[in-house]
Motif scaffolding. Structure first.
Motif, PDB file in Angstrom:
ATOM      1  N   PRO A  46       0.911  -1.008   0.054  1.00 32.09           N
ATOM      2  CA  PRO A  46      -0.130  -0.101   0.082  1.00 32.09           C
ATOM      3  C   PRO A  46       0.895   1.331  -0.050  1.00 32.09           C
ATOM      4  O   PRO A  46       1.749   1.520   0.686  1.00 32.09           O
ATOM      5  N   ALA A  47       0.481   2.233  -0.849  1.00 36.03           N
ATOM      6  CA  ALA A  47       1.397   3.508  -0.976  1.00 36.03           C
ATOM      7  C   ALA A  47       0.262   4.450  -1.408  1.00 36.03           C
ATOM      8  O   ALA A  47      -0.797   4.194  -2.196  1.00 36.03           O
ATOM      9  N   GLY A  48       0.757   5.972  -1.165  1.00 30.05           N
ATOM     10  CA  GLY A  48       0.021   6.910  -1.517  1.00 30.05           C
ATOM     11  C   GLY A  48      -1.295   7.245  -0.598  1.00 30.05           C
ATOM     12  O   GLY A  48      -1.508   6.551   0.222  1.00 30.05           O
ATOM     13  N   ARG A  49      -2.034   8.384  -1.018  1.00 30.37           N
ATOM     14  CA  ARG A  49      -3.398   8.756  -0.324  1.00 30.37           C
ATOM     15  C   ARG A  49      -4.324   7.699  -0.093  1.00 30.37           C
ATOM     16  O   ARG A  49      -4.963   7.571   0.856  1.00 30.37           O
ATOM     17  N   TYR A  50      -4.466   6.802  -1.152  1.00 27.43           N
ATOM     18  CA  TYR A  50      -5.583   5.959  -1.003  1.00 27.43           C
ATOM     19  C   TYR A  50      -4.984   4.214  -0.710  1.00 27.43           C
ATOM     20  O   TYR A  50      -5.539   3.535  -0.736  1.00 27.43           O
ATOM     21  N   GLY A  51      -3.586   4.430  -0.370  1.00 30.70           N
ATOM     22  CA  GLY A  51      -3.184   3.056  -0.113  1.00 30.70           C
ATOM     23  C   GLY A  51      -3.193   2.122  -1.340  1.00 30.70           C
ATOM     24  O   GLY A  51      -3.404   0.690  -0.936  1.00 30.70           O
ATOM     25  N   SER A  52      -2.991   2.503  -2.333  1.00 34.89           N
ATOM     26  CA  SER A  52      -3.115   1.676  -3.639  1.00 34.89           C
ATOM     27  C   SER A  52      -1.845   0.678  -3.402  1.00 34.89           C
ATOM     28  O   SER A  52      -0.769   1.062  -3.358  1.00 34.89           O
ATOM     29  N   VAL A  53      -1.988  -0.718  -4.074  1.00 36.48           N
ATOM     30  CA  VAL A  53      -1.075  -1.566  -4.266  1.00 36.48           C
ATOM     31  C   VAL A  53      -0.438  -1.582  -5.503  1.00 36.48           C
ATOM     32  O   VAL A  53       0.574  -2.259  -5.813  1.00 36.48           O
ATOM     33  N   MET A  54      -1.056  -1.068  -6.652  1.00 37.57           N
ATOM     34  CA  MET A  54      -0.712  -1.138  -8.000  1.00 37.57           C
ATOM     35  C   MET A  54      -1.200   0.044  -8.649  1.00 37.57           C
ATOM     36  O   MET A  54      -2.473   0.496  -8.403  1.00 37.57           O
ATOM     37  N   GLY A  55      -0.905   0.516  -9.791  1.00 34.64           N
ATOM     38  CA  GLY A  55      -1.648   1.496 -10.682  1.00 34.64           C
ATOM     39  C   GLY A  55      -2.799   0.754 -11.562  1.00 34.64           C
ATOM     40  O   GLY A  55      -2.699  -0.362 -11.771  1.00 34.64           O
ATOM     41  N   ALA A  56      -3.778   1.573 -11.711  1.00 31.26           N
ATOM     42  CA  ALA A  56      -4.871   0.978 -12.383  1.00 31.26           C
ATOM     43  C   ALA A  56      -5.000   1.519 -13.809  1.00 31.26           C
ATOM     44  O   ALA A  56      -5.991   1.257 -14.630  1.00 31.26           O
ATOM     45  N   GLU A  57      -4.193   2.289 -14.247  1.00 36.63           N
ATOM     46  CA  GLU A  57      -4.380   2.851 -15.582  1.00 36.63           C
ATOM     47  C   GLU A  57      -4.295   1.858 -16.516  1.00 36.63           C
ATOM     48  O   GLU A  57      -3.639   0.935 -16.772  1.00 36.63           O
ATOM     49  N   GLY A  58      -5.449   2.030 -17.442  1.00 32.70           N
ATOM     50  CA  GLY A  58      -5.477   1.083 -18.244  1.00 32.70           C
ATOM     51  C   GLY A  58      -5.995  -0.404 -17.982  1.00 32.70           C
ATOM     52  O   GLY A  58      -6.532  -1.254 -18.702  1.00 32.70           O
ATOM     53  N   ILE A  59      -6.255  -0.650 -16.873  1.00 33.92           N
ATOM     54  CA  ILE A  59      -6.832  -1.685 -16.281  1.00 33.92           C
ATOM     55  C   ILE A  59      -8.234  -1.540 -15.582  1.00 33.92           C
ATOM     56  O   ILE A  59      -9.309  -2.215 -16.008  1.00 33.92           O
ATOM     57  N   LEU A  60      -8.409  -0.487 -14.904  1.00 33.16           N
ATOM     58  CA  LEU A  60      -9.747   0.078 -14.490  1.00 33.16           C
ATOM     59  C   LEU A  60      -9.750   1.189 -14.901  1.00 33.16           C
ATOM     60  O   LEU A  60      -9.483   2.290 -14.300  1.00 33.16           O
ATOM     61  N   GLY A  61     -10.290   1.455 -16.440  1.00 32.60           N
ATOM     62  CA  GLY A  61     -10.621   2.876 -16.957  1.00 32.60           C
ATOM     63  C   GLY A  61      -9.077   3.696 -17.294  1.00 32.60           C
ATOM     64  O   GLY A  61      -8.210   2.673 -17.190  1.00 32.60           O
ATOM     65  N   THR A  62      -9.347   4.807 -17.404  1.00 35.61           N
ATOM     66  CA  THR A  62      -8.124   5.566 -17.810  1.00 35.61           C
ATOM     67  C   THR A  62      -8.282   6.916 -17.328  1.00 35.61           C
ATOM     68  O   THR A  62      -9.431   7.420 -17.178  1.00 35.61           O
ATOM     69  N   THR A  63      -7.125   7.518 -17.110  1.00 34.34           N
ATOM     70  CA  THR A  63      -6.996   8.996 -16.834  1.00 34.34           C
ATOM     71  C   THR A  63      -6.473  10.018 -18.139  1.00 34.34           C
ATOM     72  O   THR A  63      -6.553  11.130 -17.898  1.00 34.34           O
ATOM     73  N   LEU A  64      -6.411   9.116 -19.011  1.00 31.70           N
ATOM     74  CA  LEU A  64      -5.940   9.713 -20.420  1.00 31.70           C
ATOM     75  C   LEU A  64      -6.939  10.528 -20.954  1.00 31.70           C
ATOM     76  O   LEU A  64      -8.097   9.956 -20.925  1.00 31.70           O
ATOM     77  N   MET A  65      -6.773  11.642 -21.391  1.00 31.74           N
ATOM     78  CA  MET A  65      -7.978  12.958 -21.866  1.00 31.74           C
ATOM     79  C   MET A  65      -8.821  11.981 -22.844  1.00 31.74           C
ATOM     80  O   MET A  65     -10.236  12.142 -22.693  1.00 31.74           O
ATOM     81  N   PRO A  66      -8.264  11.368 -23.893  1.00 33.93           N
ATOM     82  CA  PRO A  66      -8.998  11.020 -25.047  1.00 33.93           C
ATOM     83  C   PRO A  66     -10.071   9.774 -24.218  1.00 33.93           C
ATOM     84  O   PRO A  66     -11.309   9.599 -24.744  1.00 33.93           O
TER      85      PRO A  66
END
Length: 402
Positions: free
Chosen positions: A133-153
């Protein structure tokens, strides 16, 4: 009753890439041209609002003043994602409204070059496989491209698909028609980054970026600057008749952020804060959507423009698909013209510049000075921007006698 505030001068550079100039050069050029357009000088300014996203830590307002005139006035350097420029305008508007100034300048500028895809996911580095766990939300891994995306398109593709799911008559073709319109409008705008017309088939068959947005349905990055000079009504009445004749009234200046909504915890909510801002703006201006002659709205992606037809009340609730199918937002339609400039899809989207550029376009149209792209008889217009995070800025302008 609060005093009215007017746009006295406005200017913008062409949006392109400027390898031989820096962002200070661009902002200084737009500022000098806006002051000249207003018939005033930097010595007349009592406040400056400077909007910039990617060079925001260098005291850009002060750096620009070193080029155009240092008079010791307060400078507000602001950052608010894609609403940065609108926030600069709003800051100067508030200073005049508060009685701290009777004239000021708002500047928006950006030098992006070929920056690539924007969003936190676009800046991420390869992750080490340490599942702790790390960061503000205690995430154990990045979710980019796995659970949605934060890329603008992807973000705006999801927002468009959500609207299509919830409302009938919306599909790939309706989103593509937005891009068809805006690219057609851009041909008449010499300040646009791209001035090229595309057929509907060319747009739909282009390279897919994030369904349903193909490449011509995504705004480009680029460089540019815009500036507007604002003045109180009492000060305006002391100026020449020609300055009074060309001045454009700001009937509403509104800035909102996103309220808590349950669905906003998963997908950025670009709708609620826009609806809230529009409601406040219409009430302040004493008008409704049907009174608008033209709108410059935030079409960072074709899907975004379609959503905002509904959010701004330009169409019946749930009727954005039918609205674009009818041809209503085209410049030659009898109704409201949307993005006569070519919009962000063609005009370009240097982020800090955009909010000021929208006010420039509406001002130029209401003055009857837009040349080949002029919307004849326009007297009321709206400039709308939204920046994820989120912020929404709306300015309603009106051609009226001081």
């Amino acid at each position: 009753m609060a005093e009215n505030i007017w746009v006295l001068g406005a200017a913008m550079t062409k949006i392109t890439r400027y390898p031989d100039q820096d962002v200070i050069d661009l902002a200084a050029t737009a500022s000098i041209e806006a002051l000249a357009d207003a018939g005033v000088t930097m010595a007349d300014m009592q406040v400056m609002g400077m909007g910039n996203m990617f060079q925001a830590m260098v005291g850009l307002g002060q750096s620009v003043q070193q080029q155009i005139g240092q008079t010791g006035i307060p400078v507000y350097n602001v950052v608010n994602a894609c609403a940065t420029g609108a926030t600069a305008v709003r800051t100067v508007h508030l200073s005049i409204l508060a009685g701290e100034a009777d004239m000021g300048i708002a500047v928006g500028c950006e030098q992006m070059g070929k920056m690539g895809l924007l969003g936190p996911g676009g800046q991420s580095k390869a992750e080490k496989h340490v599942y702790a766990p790390a960061g503000r939300y205690g995430s154990v891994m990045g979710a980019e491209g796995i659970l949605g995306t934060t890329l603008m398109p992807g973000v705006f593709a999801q927002a468009g698909q959500e609207y299509a799911y919830e409302n009938g008559g919306v599909g790939f073709e309706q989103f593509a028609k937005v891009a068809e319109k805006n690219h057609a409008h851009s041909v008449l705008n010499p300040l646009a980054q791209y001035q090229k017309k595309f057929s509907l088939e060319e747009i739909m068959n282009a390279r897919m970026v994030a369904y349903p947005n193909t490449l011509p349905m995504c705004c480009p990055t680029g460089d540019g600057a815009a500036a507007v000079v604002l003045v109180s009504e009492s000060k305006l009445k002391t100026l020449s008749l020609e300055q009074q004749r060309r001045a454009v009234k700001i009937s509403a200046s509104v800035l909102t952020s996103d309220p808590w909504v349950e669905r906003g915890q998963v997908q950025p909510d670009v709708n609620t804060l826009t609806r809230n801002a529009a409601k406040i703006a219409y009430e302040k201006a004493g008008i409704g959507p049907k009174d608008l002659d033209l709108v410059e709205l935030h079409d960072c992606f074709a899907t975004a423009e379609l959503l905002h037809y509904d959010n701004l009340g330009l169409c019946e609730p749930g009727g954005a698909g039918a609205f674009i199918d009818s041809g209503a937002p085209w410049r030659d339609s009898p109704g409201v013209t949307v993005n006569a400039s070519g919009g962000l899809l063609s005009k370009g989207h240097p982020i800090g510049m955009t909010g000021v550029a929208g006010v420039f376009e509406i001002t130029t149209q209401l003055r009857g000075e837009a040349g080949d792209r002029q919307i004849e008889g326009a007297t009321v217009g709206m400039a709308h921007v939204i920046g994820l995070g989120s912020s929404c800025g709306i300015h309603i302008l009106e051609k009226s006698a001081a």
